[in-house]
Write a protein that holds these residues in place. Sequence first.
Motif, PDB file in Angstrom:
ATOM      1  N   ASP A 207       0.817  -1.212   0.000  1.00  0.00           N
ATOM      2  CA  ASP A 207       0.000   0.000   0.000  1.00  0.00           C
ATOM      3  C   ASP A 207       0.849   1.259   0.000  1.00  0.00           C
ATOM      4  OD1 ASP A 207      -2.330  -1.434  -0.037  1.00  0.00           O
ATOM      5  OD2 ASP A 207      -2.666  -1.317   2.141  1.00  0.00           O
ATOM      6  N   GLU A 208       2.080   1.170   0.519  1.00  0.00           N
ATOM      7  CA  GLU A 208       2.946   2.350   0.534  1.00  0.00           C
ATOM      8  C   GLU A 208       3.291   2.825  -0.879  1.00  0.00           C
ATOM      9  OE1 GLU A 208       3.043   0.864   4.578  1.00  0.00           O
ATOM     10  OE2 GLU A 208       3.202  -0.144   2.632  1.00  0.00           O
ATOM     11  N   ALA A 209       3.112   1.963  -1.877  1.00  0.00           N
ATOM     12  CA  ALA A 209       3.384   2.331  -3.278  1.00  0.00           C
ATOM     13  C   ALA A 209       2.090   2.571  -4.058  1.00  0.00           C
ATOM     14  CB  ALA A 209       4.209   1.237  -3.952  1.00  0.00           C
ATOM     15  N   SER A 210       1.035   2.919  -3.365  1.00  0.00           N
ATOM     16  CA  SER A 210      -0.280   3.029  -4.005  1.00  0.00           C
ATOM     17  C   SER A 210      -0.358   4.126  -5.065  1.00  0.00           C
ATOM     18  CB  SER A 210      -1.362   3.266  -2.947  1.00  0.00           C
ATOM     19  OG  SER A 210      -1.112   4.474  -2.245  1.00  0.00           O
ATOM     20  N   PHE A 211       0.596   5.049  -5.100  1.00  0.00           N
ATOM     21  CA  PHE A 211       0.601   6.124  -6.101  1.00  0.00           C
ATOM     22  C   PHE A 211       1.520   5.794  -7.275  1.00  0.00           C
ATOM     23  CE2 PHE A 211       1.360  10.681  -7.408  1.00  0.00           C
ATOM     24  CZ  PHE A 211       0.036  10.967  -7.716  1.00  0.00           C
ATOM     25  N   ILE A 212       2.037   4.572  -7.330  1.00  0.00           N
ATOM     26  CA  ILE A 212       3.014   4.198  -8.352  1.00  0.00           C
ATOM     27  C   ILE A 212       2.415   3.184  -9.309  1.00  0.00           C
ATOM     28  CG2 ILE A 212       5.271   3.168  -8.783  1.00  0.00           C
ATOM     29  CD1 ILE A 212       6.122   4.090  -6.009  1.00  0.00           C
ATOM     30  N   THR A 213       2.373   3.523 -10.586  1.00  0.00           N
ATOM     31  CA  THR A 213       1.967   2.581 -11.621  1.00  0.00           C
ATOM     32  C   THR A 213       2.570   3.013 -12.945  1.00  0.00           C
ATOM     33  OG1 THR A 213       0.093   1.327 -12.529  1.00  0.00           O
ATOM     34  CG2 THR A 213      -0.186   3.723 -12.319  1.00  0.00           C
ATOM     35  N   GLY A 214       2.770   2.048 -13.823  1.00  0.00           N
ATOM     36  CA  GLY A 214       3.305   2.348 -15.150  1.00  0.00           C
ATOM     37  C   GLY A 214       4.775   2.713 -15.147  1.00  0.00           C
ATOM     38  N   ASN A 215       5.536   2.141 -14.225  1.00  0.00           N
ATOM     39  CA  ASN A 215       6.962   2.468 -14.137  1.00  0.00           C
ATOM     40  C   ASN A 215       7.826   1.214 -14.145  1.00  0.00           C
ATOM     41  OD1 ASN A 215       7.480   5.489 -13.674  1.00  0.00           O
ATOM     42  ND2 ASN A 215       5.774   5.071 -12.285  1.00  0.00           N
ATOM     43  N   ASP A 216       9.037   1.388 -14.652  1.00  0.00           N
ATOM     44  CA  ASP A 216      10.046   0.338 -14.587  1.00  0.00           C
ATOM     45  C   ASP A 216      11.166   0.838 -13.685  1.00  0.00           C
ATOM     46  OD1 ASP A 216      11.453  -2.166 -15.621  1.00  0.00           O
ATOM     47  OD2 ASP A 216      12.909  -0.595 -16.112  1.00  0.00           O
ATOM     48  N   TYR A 217      11.620  -0.037 -12.784  1.00  0.00           N
ATOM     49  CA  TYR A 217      12.642   0.351 -11.819  1.00  0.00           C
ATOM     50  C   TYR A 217      13.919  -0.455 -12.030  1.00  0.00           C
ATOM     51  CZ  TYR A 217       9.152   3.066  -9.402  1.00  0.00           C
ATOM     52  OH  TYR A 217       8.204   4.009  -9.100  1.00  0.00           O
ATOM     53  N   PRO A 218      14.968   0.182 -12.586  1.00  0.00           N
ATOM     54  CA  PRO A 218      16.250  -0.522 -12.654  1.00  0.00           C
ATOM     55  C   PRO A 218      16.778  -0.779 -11.250  1.00  0.00           C
ATOM     56  CG  PRO A 218      16.242   1.445 -14.050  1.00  0.00           C
ATOM     57  CD  PRO A 218      15.035   1.521 -13.154  1.00  0.00           C
ATOM     58  N   ILE A 219      17.260  -1.983 -11.024  1.00  0.00           N
ATOM     59  CA  ILE A 219      17.938  -2.306  -9.769  1.00  0.00           C
ATOM     60  C   ILE A 219      19.196  -3.047 -10.192  1.00  0.00           C
ATOM     61  CG2 ILE A 219      16.350  -4.291  -9.479  1.00  0.00           C
ATOM     62  CD1 ILE A 219      16.867  -3.941  -6.391  1.00  0.00           C
ATOM     63  N   ASP A 220      20.242  -2.237 -10.460  1.00  0.00           N
ATOM     64  CA  ASP A 220      21.315  -2.725 -11.327  1.00  0.00           C
ATOM     65  C   ASP A 220      22.735  -2.361 -10.878  1.00  0.00           C
ATOM     66  OD1 ASP A 220      21.361  -0.016 -11.762  1.00  0.00           O
ATOM     67  OD2 ASP A 220      20.969  -0.133 -13.915  1.00  0.00           O
ATOM     68  N   GLY A 221      22.887  -1.900  -9.651  1.00  0.00           N
ATOM     69  CA  GLY A 221      24.224  -1.561  -9.181  1.00  0.00           C
ATOM     70  C   GLY A 221      24.898  -0.484 -10.004  1.00  0.00           C
ATOM     71  N   GLY A 222      24.092   0.350 -10.656  1.00  0.00           N
ATOM     72  CA  GLY A 222      24.637   1.438 -11.472  1.00  0.00           C
ATOM     73  C   GLY A 222      24.922   1.081 -12.920  1.00  0.00           C
ATOM     74  N   PHE A 223      24.531  -0.120 -13.352  1.00  0.00           N
ATOM     75  CA  PHE A 223      24.921  -0.616 -14.677  1.00  0.00           C
ATOM     76  C   PHE A 223      24.458   0.300 -15.808  1.00  0.00           C
ATOM     77  CE2 PHE A 223      24.891  -3.124 -18.493  1.00  0.00           C
ATOM     78  CZ  PHE A 223      25.966  -3.976 -18.363  1.00  0.00           C
ATOM     79  N   THR A 224      23.200   0.717 -15.792  1.00  0.00           N
ATOM     80  CA  THR A 224      22.678   1.464 -16.944  1.00  0.00           C
ATOM     81  C   THR A 224      23.141   2.918 -16.973  1.00  0.00           C
ATOM     82  OG1 THR A 224      20.621   1.920 -15.732  1.00  0.00           O
ATOM     83  CG2 THR A 224      20.626   0.017 -17.210  1.00  0.00           C
ATOM     84  N   LYS A 225      23.486   3.480 -15.842  1.00  0.00           N
ATOM     85  CA  LYS A 225      23.823   4.896 -15.797  1.00  0.00           C
ATOM     86  C   LYS A 225      25.300   5.185 -15.591  1.00  0.00           C
ATOM     87  CE  LYS A 225      19.508   6.534 -15.846  1.00  0.00           C
ATOM     88  NZ  LYS A 225      18.961   7.559 -16.742  1.00  0.00           N
ATOM     89  N   LEU A 226      26.010   4.263 -14.953  1.00  0.00           N
ATOM     90  CA  LEU A 226      27.379   4.566 -14.513  1.00  0.00           C
ATOM     91  C   LEU A 226      28.455   3.806 -15.282  1.00  0.00           C
ATOM     92  CD1 LEU A 226      26.770   4.613 -10.654  1.00  0.00           C
ATOM     93  CD2 LEU A 226      26.526   6.485 -12.309  1.00  0.00           C
ATOM     94  N   ASN A 227      28.084   2.957 -16.230  1.00  0.00           N
ATOM     95  CA  ASN A 227      29.075   2.228 -17.023  1.00  0.00           C
ATOM     96  C   ASN A 227      29.543   3.083 -18.193  1.00  0.00           C
ATOM     97  OD1 ASN A 227      29.911  -0.210 -15.981  1.00  0.00           O
ATOM     98  ND2 ASN A 227      28.139  -1.326 -16.725  1.00  0.00           N
ATOM     99  N   ASN A 228      30.357   4.097 -17.899  1.00  0.00           N
ATOM    100  CA  ASN A 228      30.875   4.960 -18.976  1.00  0.00           C
ATOM    101  C   ASN A 228      32.350   5.277 -18.706  1.00  0.00           C
ATOM    102  OD1 ASN A 228      30.759   6.897 -16.889  1.00  0.00           O
ATOM    103  ND2 ASN A 228      28.790   7.682 -17.598  1.00  0.00           N
TER     104      ASN A 228
END
Length: 254
Positions: free
Chosen positions: A233-254
């Motif tokens: 219920d704490e996430a009741s305002f959240i829908t239509g989202n994807d959440y990366p949980i990736d240790g920084g892979f998608t944003k910090l691998n540069n």
Amino acid sequence: MFRLNNRIALVTGGGSGIGRAVALTFASSGATVHVLDVNRESAAKTADEISRNGGNAVSHACDVTDQQEVMAVFRGIGKLDILVNSAGVSHIGKADTTSEEDFDRLYQVNVKGVYNCLFAAIPLMKENGGGAILNLGSIAAVVGLPDRFAYSMSKGAVQAMTMSVAKDYLRDNIRCNSVSPARVHTPFVDGFLAKNYPGQEQEMFQKLSQTQPIGRMAKPDEIAKLILYLCSDEASFITGNDYPIDGGFTKLNN
């Protein structure tokens, strides 16, 4: 916080890996968990562990690629508050090295399997006044990974289905989100290394771990805790989202 008391949850692929961690986490948070897995023994083992720890769980042997089989299981459960689509398979190969048989297998499990469970679950949730759906995506849907052609295809489809379901059932009080892990240390990883790098398992494990900027693979229960939040219920305002949980892979691998 993040309690699931009196909630009925169904977790596909609940016999091992992330699905097992989700089932255990949900049960410890008060949910009655239906553990689905194509492997009857694995599903039963997860459900038995939950029962030994004082939780409530029922195991089901179910092939998510078979719509009639899925429908029979879901109808037998009846009331449903939460669906987690965790069942999935992986594959190594490029577009010109992936056989038609392997491509079809990835589609059947990772795409059609999710569709079959959505098809069965959404009417139950509508009758129940709403619910929460969580699909297991992957960073493979949004970044170019080598030798993951069919797997990336399937997870791109999962992300698209997540957004579509979130939009279509807003008025039915059904939320739908996805999480996209990077590498997670599951039995699949150990099996992959043993098969492809015999004698070099530890070396390759470290190499794969270091591809995450954070310096290690995720643990299944870390993924499960994010899923718990998104289904609570704490996430009741959240829908239509994807959440990366990736240790920084998608944003910090540069």
